[in-house]
Design a protein around this motif. Structure first.
Motif, short mmCIF file in Angstrom:
data_model
loop_
_atom_site.label_atom_id
_atom_site.label_comp_id
_atom_site.label_asym_id
_atom_site.label_seq_id
_atom_site.Cartn_x
_atom_site.Cartn_y
_atom_site.Cartn_z
N LEU A 38 -8.04 -1.49 -8.25
CA LEU A 38 -7.14 -0.36 -8.12
C LEU A 38 -6.76 0.14 -9.51
O LEU A 38 -6.50 -0.66 -10.40
CB LEU A 38 -5.87 -0.80 -7.38
CG LEU A 38 -6.03 -1.08 -5.89
CD1 LEU A 38 -4.80 -1.78 -5.39
CD2 LEU A 38 -6.25 0.22 -5.14
N SER A 57 0.02 8.41 -5.23
CA SER A 57 -1.18 9.26 -5.15
C SER A 57 -0.80 10.65 -4.64
O SER A 57 -1.25 11.67 -5.15
CB SER A 57 -2.20 8.60 -4.23
OG SER A 57 -2.99 9.56 -3.58
N GLU A 58 0.05 10.72 -3.61
CA GLU A 58 0.44 12.01 -3.04
C GLU A 58 1.24 12.81 -4.05
O GLU A 58 1.04 14.02 -4.21
CB GLU A 58 1.26 11.76 -1.77
CG GLU A 58 1.41 12.99 -0.88
CD GLU A 58 2.70 13.73 -1.11
OE1 GLU A 58 3.64 13.10 -1.65
OE2 GLU A 58 2.77 14.93 -0.79
N THR A 70 -5.39 5.16 9.34
CA THR A 70 -5.58 6.41 8.60
C THR A 70 -6.85 6.33 7.78
O THR A 70 -7.54 7.34 7.61
CB THR A 70 -4.40 6.71 7.65
OG1 THR A 70 -4.22 5.60 6.79
CG2 THR A 70 -3.13 6.97 8.41
N ALA A 71 -7.20 5.15 7.28
CA ALA A 71 -8.44 5.04 6.51
C ALA A 71 -9.63 5.39 7.38
O ALA A 71 -10.61 5.96 6.92
CB ALA A 71 -8.59 3.62 5.96
N PHE A 129 -4.21 0.85 -10.95
CA PHE A 129 -2.78 0.69 -11.22
C PHE A 129 -2.59 -0.50 -12.13
O PHE A 129 -3.23 -1.53 -11.97
CB PHE A 129 -2.02 0.42 -9.92
CG PHE A 129 -1.76 1.65 -9.10
CD1 PHE A 129 -2.69 2.06 -8.16
CD2 PHE A 129 -0.62 2.40 -9.28
CE1 PHE A 129 -2.47 3.20 -7.40
CE2 PHE A 129 -0.39 3.54 -8.52
CZ PHE A 129 -1.32 3.94 -7.58
N VAL A 152 -2.27 1.78 7.74
CA VAL A 152 -3.18 2.09 6.63
C VAL A 152 -4.64 2.04 7.13
O VAL A 152 -5.43 2.93 6.85
CB VAL A 152 -2.99 1.09 5.47
CG1 VAL A 152 -4.07 1.27 4.44
CG2 VAL A 152 -1.64 1.29 4.83
N ILE A 159 1.49 2.77 -3.36
CA ILE A 159 0.24 3.26 -3.92
C ILE A 159 -0.07 4.66 -3.38
O ILE A 159 -0.40 5.58 -4.13
CB ILE A 159 -0.91 2.29 -3.58
CG1 ILE A 159 -0.69 0.95 -4.29
CG2 ILE A 159 -2.25 2.87 -3.95
CD1 ILE A 159 -1.70 -0.11 -3.95
N LEU A 160 0.06 4.83 -2.06
CA LEU A 160 -0.27 6.13 -1.47
C LEU A 160 0.79 7.17 -1.81
O LEU A 160 0.47 8.35 -1.98
CB LEU A 160 -0.43 5.98 0.05
CG LEU A 160 -1.64 5.15 0.43
CD1 LEU A 160 -1.64 4.87 1.92
CD2 LEU A 160 -2.93 5.86 0.06
N ASN A 161 2.05 6.75 -1.92
CA ASN A 161 3.11 7.68 -2.30
C ASN A 161 2.83 8.28 -3.67
O ASN A 161 2.94 9.49 -3.88
CB ASN A 161 4.47 6.97 -2.36
CG ASN A 161 5.17 6.95 -1.03
OD1 ASN A 161 4.76 7.64 -0.10
ND2 ASN A 161 6.22 6.18 -0.93
N LEU A 163 -0.23 4.62 -13.03
CA LEU A 163 -1.46 5.01 -12.36
C LEU A 163 -2.37 5.56 -13.45
O LEU A 163 -1.99 6.47 -14.18
CB LEU A 163 -1.17 6.08 -11.31
CG LEU A 163 -2.39 6.84 -10.76
CD1 LEU A 163 -3.34 5.89 -10.05
CD2 LEU A 163 -1.95 7.93 -9.79
N PHE A 169 1.12 12.67 -7.29
CA PHE A 169 0.21 13.13 -8.33
C PHE A 169 -0.63 14.31 -7.85
O PHE A 169 -0.73 15.34 -8.52
CB PHE A 169 -0.68 11.94 -8.74
CG PHE A 169 -1.62 12.23 -9.87
CD1 PHE A 169 -2.93 11.80 -9.83
CD2 PHE A 169 -1.18 12.89 -11.01
CE1 PHE A 169 -3.80 12.03 -10.88
CE2 PHE A 169 -2.04 13.14 -12.06
CZ PHE A 169 -3.36 12.70 -12.00
N THR A 170 -1.21 14.18 -6.65
CA THR A 170 -2.04 15.27 -6.10
C THR A 170 -1.22 16.53 -5.94
O THR A 170 -1.66 17.64 -6.29
CB THR A 170 -2.61 14.86 -4.73
OG1 THR A 170 -3.21 13.59 -4.82
CG2 THR A 170 -3.63 15.88 -4.23
N PRO A 213 0.80 -1.22 0.00
CA PRO A 213 0.00 0.00 0.00
C PRO A 213 0.84 1.28 0.00
O PRO A 213 0.41 2.29 -0.55
CB PRO A 213 -0.81 -0.08 1.30
CG PRO A 213 -0.80 -1.51 1.67
CD PRO A 213 0.45 -2.09 1.14
N LEU A 214 2.04 1.25 0.60
CA LEU A 214 2.81 2.49 0.68
C LEU A 214 3.13 3.08 -0.69
O LEU A 214 2.90 4.27 -0.91
CB LEU A 214 4.09 2.28 1.51
CG LEU A 214 4.99 3.52 1.62
CD1 LEU A 214 4.26 4.66 2.31
CD2 LEU A 214 6.27 3.21 2.36
#
Lengths: 306, 360
Positions: A153, A35-36, A193-194, A155, A190, A31-33, A136, A38-39, A28-29
């Protein structure tokens, strides 16, 4: 090989003819990295599809790959050459703190791989033989579908390979499947935080995550039952591979009737219950604990102190 | 019709839809310069009230902390100030270990830090360093004497700066992240009202260090934030890893830690027991000895507290053991029972849950 050729020919081999032999585990890390990353770029550059590039870190033993972490990459002003200096520096820094992780590939944001990605791939291929590509897929909405199986997902992972066609070799990608794996600390972080990172008693949160997991299992089982009923009613086509795995699954239940296992299980349950009983003794000074403590004492008689 | 027009407009003009939730990720250079000029925190030692941490920063820190067990690890955090909140957007690990004995561990990693932060600008990570984090594997989230000294210095020369502590062992056994954020008070400042902080169990070997410095700093409220994309991905992720929730067993992965907890509890109880046996019933004293009598009562209260604390510690250990047990029993019922046959396990889920609830 002219550049015209690669523009016309698709860069991804169709998955009906070739499939990747890699087993990819994605954490998951990363994936979230991604995402961050990109945002952040979307906000800073005020573009809906900014150019995102980064490196994948993980481990690869034979055909098994695990993608564990990522870091961002910079490109030079021409927008197509990777900033090698930055890459080397950052890779060394990550090596110092996570010595077991290697550079195993790169990521970017796109709907599917194109010739532009092949150009990047060639640059990374000078560093390691087969750098993986993780994409992504951007989309305005990840279409909330009622059918839980369809939600996947956004990805996709690709393995690079060489295609020989008309006596010319060119680099192409083949799609590779992946599973999501997590370490326990990662899963808890994860999960937490979710759920917004709030408190609640630990019993509540523990029970609710167990309940959510059991509900998922239940939903999946219902789906399987529905499928089998439809086959029996003649409405659905028999897929022998699925049916075989289903019967193997049922045959393996109950998970353990082995005498040795049951003994161990009951022993550990008893030890833990003893532990709890002793702690109830501490708190038994307060009268209102009466009913709870009383019930516990029932089957076991009075507690003894070893 | 209107929506198509809007979409065409958006595409043509590259209008970006930003959900308000994502605003926090934007780095406003001017606002940052302004607040660093005004420095409102220098006027109020209690200025910062909350520490907002992004999902990615948090997960990275927890993973780093867990990977370092049994050593303490440390790292830096990048972010900004927003109102009375210190916002942490990202974190990165430092190649140093064991901060408890070395105040200047940060100096060793100085070159690494500078290079990393400089490099970050090249990839649009514009935020400055606003804090450091380190781990206390198994002994809770608080600042030790050395941590307090380090943080004093940080707040003197690098403010705004926050100290974050993570306990990876308790995270695993409790099933939720054990984290704390702290700011130290300036020297010679006495806090007006030492607010009773939430009790946490501290091992005997560390309890003195904890007590001596407890009034030199205060905790910030920790809040987690995530982007809208994070939210969607987390929802989809759950579809994949719910299996791990059922199959992983905290009892097994945290076995060594559970044993050390029990050991520590036993020592604390032994200590409480020995002090209880040495107190005697108060003898009626003449009036001028009232003062010494009060002192004795204080001491008795302290010992009673010691016992009460051990009770709380014991309850916590029992709760965590119960959680693990609940998971195991659930799995047993799900996967081992045969339809129609009575559940052969001698303990049912309701009983286990009842007990867990009665412990509180």
């Amino acid at each position: 090989m002219t550049s015209m050729d690669t523009d016309e020919l698709p860069v991804v081999l169709p998955s009906t003819t070739t499939t990747s032999g890699l087993t990819i585990a994605l954490h998951p890390l990363p994936i979230l990295n991604i995402s961050e990353h990109f945002t952040r770029l979307k906000l800073q550059k005020r573009q809906s599809l900014p150019f995102v590039l980064g490196a994948l870190l993980g481990t690869q033993t034979g055909r098994e790959v695990e993608i564990v972490n990522t870091f961002e990459l910079a490109v030079q002003d021409d927008q197509v050459t990777v900033d090698q200096e930055f890459f080397d520096a950052r890779r060394d820094q990550y090596k110092q703190v996570f010595p077991s992780l290697e550079f195993i590939g790169w990521y970017t944001v796109a709907a599917y791989p194109t010739a532009k990605h092949i150009a990047f791939h060639e640059q990374f291929a000078t560093l390691i033989p087969t750098p993986l590509l993780l994409l992504l897929k951007p989309s305005s909405s990840f279409a909330a579908s009622a059918d839980l199986v369809v939600q996947t997902l956004p990805f996709k992972a690709y393995e690079p390979t060489i295609e020989i066609r008309d006596r010319k070799a060119r680099s192409v990608f083949i799609e590779a499947g992946y599973t999501v794996e997590t370490g326990e600390a990662e899963r808890i972080a994860v999960d937490w935080t979710a759920r917004g990172g709030s408190g609640g008693t630990s019993l509540e949160s523990h029970l609710s995550s167990q309940r959510a997991a059991v509900k998922m299992l239940h939903d999946r089982i219902l789906l399987l039952v529905k499928y089998v009923t439809e086959i029996l009613a003649g409405e659905a086509k028999k897929d022998h591979a699925t049916l075989r795995s289903l019967s193997a699954l049922i045959a393996s239940l109950p998970a353990s009737e082995h005498k040795g296992f049951r003994e161990e299980f009951e022993k550990s349950t008893n030890i833990l219950n003893d532990l709890v009983d002793k702690h109830i003794v501490f708190t038994a000074q307060r009268e209102e604990r009466g009913p709870g403590a009383g019930r516990r004492r029932g089957p076991r008689g009075m507690m003894d102190f070893h | 019709m209107a929506s198509t027009a809007f979409k065409t407009f958006s595409l043509a003009n590259n209008v970006v839809e930003v959900s308000p939730q994502d605003d926090i990720y934007k780095f406003d250079v001017d606002a940052d310069k302004r607040i660093n000029r005004e420095q409102p925190w220098t006027k109020d030692p209690h200025y910062f009230k909350t520490c907002k941490i992004s999902a990615t920063a948090l997960i990275k820190m927890v993973i780093h902390a867990r990977s370092g067990v049994p050593y303490e690890i440390m790292g830096l955090m990048q972010g900004k100030v927003m109102g009375t909140s210190l916002v942490i957007i990202d974190s990165f690990a430092l190649p140093v270990q064991g901060t408890e004995t070395r105040v200047n561990a940060a100096n060793e990693a100085y070159e690494y830090m500078v290079q990393y932060i400089e490099g970050s600008k090249l990839v649009n990570r514009l935020e400055n360093a606003v804090g450091w984090y380190h781990s206390h594997p198994g002994y809770g989230c608080w600042l030790s004497g050395i941590d307090v000294t380090t943080q004093f210095t940080n707040q003197k020369f690098q403010d705004p700066f926050v100290a974050v502590v993570i306990d990876p062992n308790r995270t695993i056994s409790a099933g939720k992240v054990d984290i704390g954020a702290f700011r130290t008070y300036p020297e010679n400042y006495t806090p007006p009202d030492a607010a009773a902080s939430e009790y946490q169990s501290i091992p005997l070997s560390k309890i003195e260090d904890f007590g001596v410095h407890a009034n030199q700093y205060y905790p910030l409220e920790v809040q987690i934030f995530k982007s809208s994309l994070d939210n969607e991905l987390l929802g989809l992720l759950w579809n994949k890893y719910w299996i791990n929730t059922l199959s992983q067993s905290a009892l097994i992965s945290n076995r060594a830690y559970a044993v050390s907890q029990l050991n520590d509890l036993q020592q604390k109880l032994a200590k409480a027991q020995s002090s209880v046996s040495s107190t005697r019933a108060p003898i009626p004293l003449p009036k001028d000895d009232i003062k010494s009598k009060m002192l004795k009562e204080e001491k008795k209260k302290e010992e009673a507290n010691q016992l009460a604390k051990s009770v709380k510690d014991g309850a916590k250990i029992a709760t965590e053991a119960q959680h693990g047990l609940i998971a195991q029993v659930l799995k047993d019922i799900l996967f081992s029972s045969r339809p129609g046959a009575p559940t052969s396990s001698s303990v049912s889920v309701e009983e286990v849950v009842d007990t867990a609830m009665s412990i509180g």
